[in-house]
Design a protein around this motif. Structure first.
Motif, PDB file in Angstrom:
ATOM      1  N   VAL A   6       0.839  -1.190   0.000  1.00  0.00           N
ATOM      2  CA  VAL A   6       0.000   0.000   0.000  1.00  0.00           C
ATOM      3  C   VAL A   6       0.879   1.248   0.000  1.00  0.00           C
ATOM      4  O   VAL A   6       1.772   1.389   0.839  1.00  0.00           O
ATOM      5  CB  VAL A   6      -0.922   0.020   1.243  1.00  0.00           C
ATOM      6  N   ALA A   7       0.621   2.157  -0.926  1.00  0.00           N
ATOM      7  CA  ALA A   7       1.346   3.430  -0.993  1.00  0.00           C
ATOM      8  C   ALA A   7       0.565   4.487  -0.223  1.00  0.00           C
ATOM      9  O   ALA A   7      -0.649   4.610  -0.370  1.00  0.00           O
ATOM     10  CB  ALA A   7       1.514   3.860  -2.446  1.00  0.00           C
ATOM     11  N   LEU A   8       1.284   5.231   0.617  1.00  0.00           N
ATOM     12  CA  LEU A   8       0.676   6.281   1.428  1.00  0.00           C
ATOM     13  C   LEU A   8       1.467   7.574   1.282  1.00  0.00           C
ATOM     14  O   LEU A   8       2.696   7.552   1.304  1.00  0.00           O
ATOM     15  CB  LEU A   8       0.687   5.896   2.914  1.00  0.00           C
ATOM     16  N   ASP A   9       0.782   8.689   1.193  1.00  0.00           N
ATOM     17  CA  ASP A   9       1.464   9.984   1.185  1.00  0.00           C
ATOM     18  C   ASP A   9       2.043  10.339   2.546  1.00  0.00           C
ATOM     19  O   ASP A   9       2.941  11.166   2.639  1.00  0.00           O
ATOM     20  CB  ASP A   9       0.509  11.095   0.738  1.00  0.00           C
ATOM     21  N   THR A  10       1.549   9.708   3.615  1.00  0.00           N
ATOM     22  CA  THR A  10       2.029  10.050   4.956  1.00  0.00           C
ATOM     23  C   THR A  10       3.512   9.734   5.140  1.00  0.00           C
ATOM     24  O   THR A  10       4.172  10.358   5.965  1.00  0.00           O
ATOM     25  CB  THR A  10       1.223   9.309   6.040  1.00  0.00           C
ATOM     26  N   ALA A  34       2.064  -2.320 -10.841  1.00  0.00           N
ATOM     27  CA  ALA A  34       0.767  -2.993 -10.837  1.00  0.00           C
ATOM     28  C   ALA A  34       0.497  -3.784  -9.549  1.00  0.00           C
ATOM     29  O   ALA A  34      -0.648  -3.984  -9.176  1.00  0.00           O
ATOM     30  CB  ALA A  34       0.653  -3.924 -12.045  1.00  0.00           C
ATOM     31  N   GLY A  35       1.521  -4.228  -8.845  1.00  0.00           N
ATOM     32  CA  GLY A  35       1.336  -5.013  -7.634  1.00  0.00           C
ATOM     33  C   GLY A  35       1.078  -4.187  -6.382  1.00  0.00           C
ATOM     34  O   GLY A  35       0.985  -4.732  -5.292  1.00  0.00           O
ATOM     35  N   TRP A  36       0.976  -2.881  -6.538  1.00  0.00           N
ATOM     36  CA  TRP A  36       0.781  -1.992  -5.397  1.00  0.00           C
ATOM     37  C   TRP A  36      -0.624  -1.409  -5.399  1.00  0.00           C
ATOM     38  O   TRP A  36      -1.243  -1.218  -6.442  1.00  0.00           O
ATOM     39  CB  TRP A  36       1.801  -0.853  -5.436  1.00  0.00           C
ATOM     40  N   ASP A  37      -1.110  -1.082  -4.224  1.00  0.00           N
ATOM     41  CA  ASP A  37      -2.414  -0.452  -4.032  1.00  0.00           C
ATOM     42  C   ASP A  37      -2.187   1.041  -3.797  1.00  0.00           C
ATOM     43  O   ASP A  37      -1.563   1.428  -2.801  1.00  0.00           O
ATOM     44  CB  ASP A  37      -3.112  -1.090  -2.833  1.00  0.00           C
ATOM     45  N   PHE A  38      -2.689   1.871  -4.689  1.00  0.00           N
ATOM     46  CA  PHE A  38      -2.536   3.317  -4.586  1.00  0.00           C
ATOM     47  C   PHE A  38      -3.839   4.003  -4.177  1.00  0.00           C
ATOM     48  O   PHE A  38      -3.943   5.230  -4.243  1.00  0.00           O
ATOM     49  CB  PHE A  38      -2.020   3.892  -5.912  1.00  0.00           C
ATOM     50  N   GLN A  69      -0.352   5.954  13.135  1.00  0.00           N
ATOM     51  CA  GLN A  69      -1.734   5.645  13.504  1.00  0.00           C
ATOM     52  C   GLN A  69      -2.335   4.661  12.502  1.00  0.00           C
ATOM     53  O   GLN A  69      -2.993   3.692  12.878  1.00  0.00           O
ATOM     54  CB  GLN A  69      -2.570   6.929  13.564  1.00  0.00           C
ATOM     55  N   TRP A  70      -2.099   4.894  11.214  1.00  0.00           N
ATOM     56  CA  TRP A  70      -2.604   4.007  10.160  1.00  0.00           C
ATOM     57  C   TRP A  70      -2.018   2.602  10.328  1.00  0.00           C
ATOM     58  O   TRP A  70      -2.741   1.606  10.241  1.00  0.00           O
ATOM     59  CB  TRP A  70      -2.259   4.591   8.788  1.00  0.00           C
ATOM     60  N   LEU A  71      -0.713   2.520  10.591  1.00  0.00           N
ATOM     61  CA  LEU A  71      -0.072   1.214  10.802  1.00  0.00           C
ATOM     62  C   LEU A  71      -0.657   0.509  12.023  1.00  0.00           C
ATOM     63  O   LEU A  71      -0.901  -0.700  11.993  1.00  0.00           O
ATOM     64  CB  LEU A  71       1.439   1.379  10.991  1.00  0.00           C
TER      65      LEU A  71
END
Length: 141
Positions: A6-10, A34-38, A69-71
């Motif tokens: 998962v890619a996060l801007d944080t 392609a294997g990542w969730d954006f 927090q997300w983690l």
């Protein structure tokens, strides 16, 4: 089954001013990786990148705190986090986030491509009779 990617801007590096600090648009990233969730990226374009100034360091620390927090809310028990060493420095050192505690092993400067293992835990701090504050603790393993 493979772990979610998962890619996060944080967790991105300091934003603004520098062209190399600007994120590619979401569509391009999805095509290239392609294997990542954006889906967690809030916008197609990089709305966080001001061309005339660098992001404030405390803003970087606050973003990284939101990333912790997300983690913490994830169901996985073992998570690999990939980020630029600068964002870790802003979170743990300069200026640091007031609700993050870490040992010297985590606080040390990250070298290029360095990998560290740590344990993330939470403690509640606060005065009796007042609302407690969640504090993240990072301990190097």
């Amino acid at each position: 089954p493979s772990a979610p990617r998962v890619a996060l801007d944080t967790w991105r590096e300091i934003s603004g001013l520098l062209v190399n600090a600007q994120r590619r648009n979401k569509t391009d990233l999805k095509e290239k990786y392609a294997g990542w969730d954006f889906d967690e990226l809030k916008s197609e374009q990089d709305d966080m990148w001001p061309e005339d100034r660098l992001e404030e360091e405390q803003s970087c620390a606050n973003r990284a705190h939101a990333g912790l927090q997300w983690l913490w809310e994830r169901e996985e028990e073992n998570i690999a986090l990939f980020a630029h060493g600068g964002i870790f420095s802003f979170l743990m050192n300069r200026p640091g986030h007031p609700n993050v505690r870490c040992d010297e092993g985590m606080r040390a400067r990250f070298h290029n491509c360095e990998m560290r293992s740590c344990q993330l835990s939470v403690i509640e701090e606060g005065e009796e009779g007042q609302e407690s504050t969640k504090v993240f603790v990072l301990e190097r393993l």
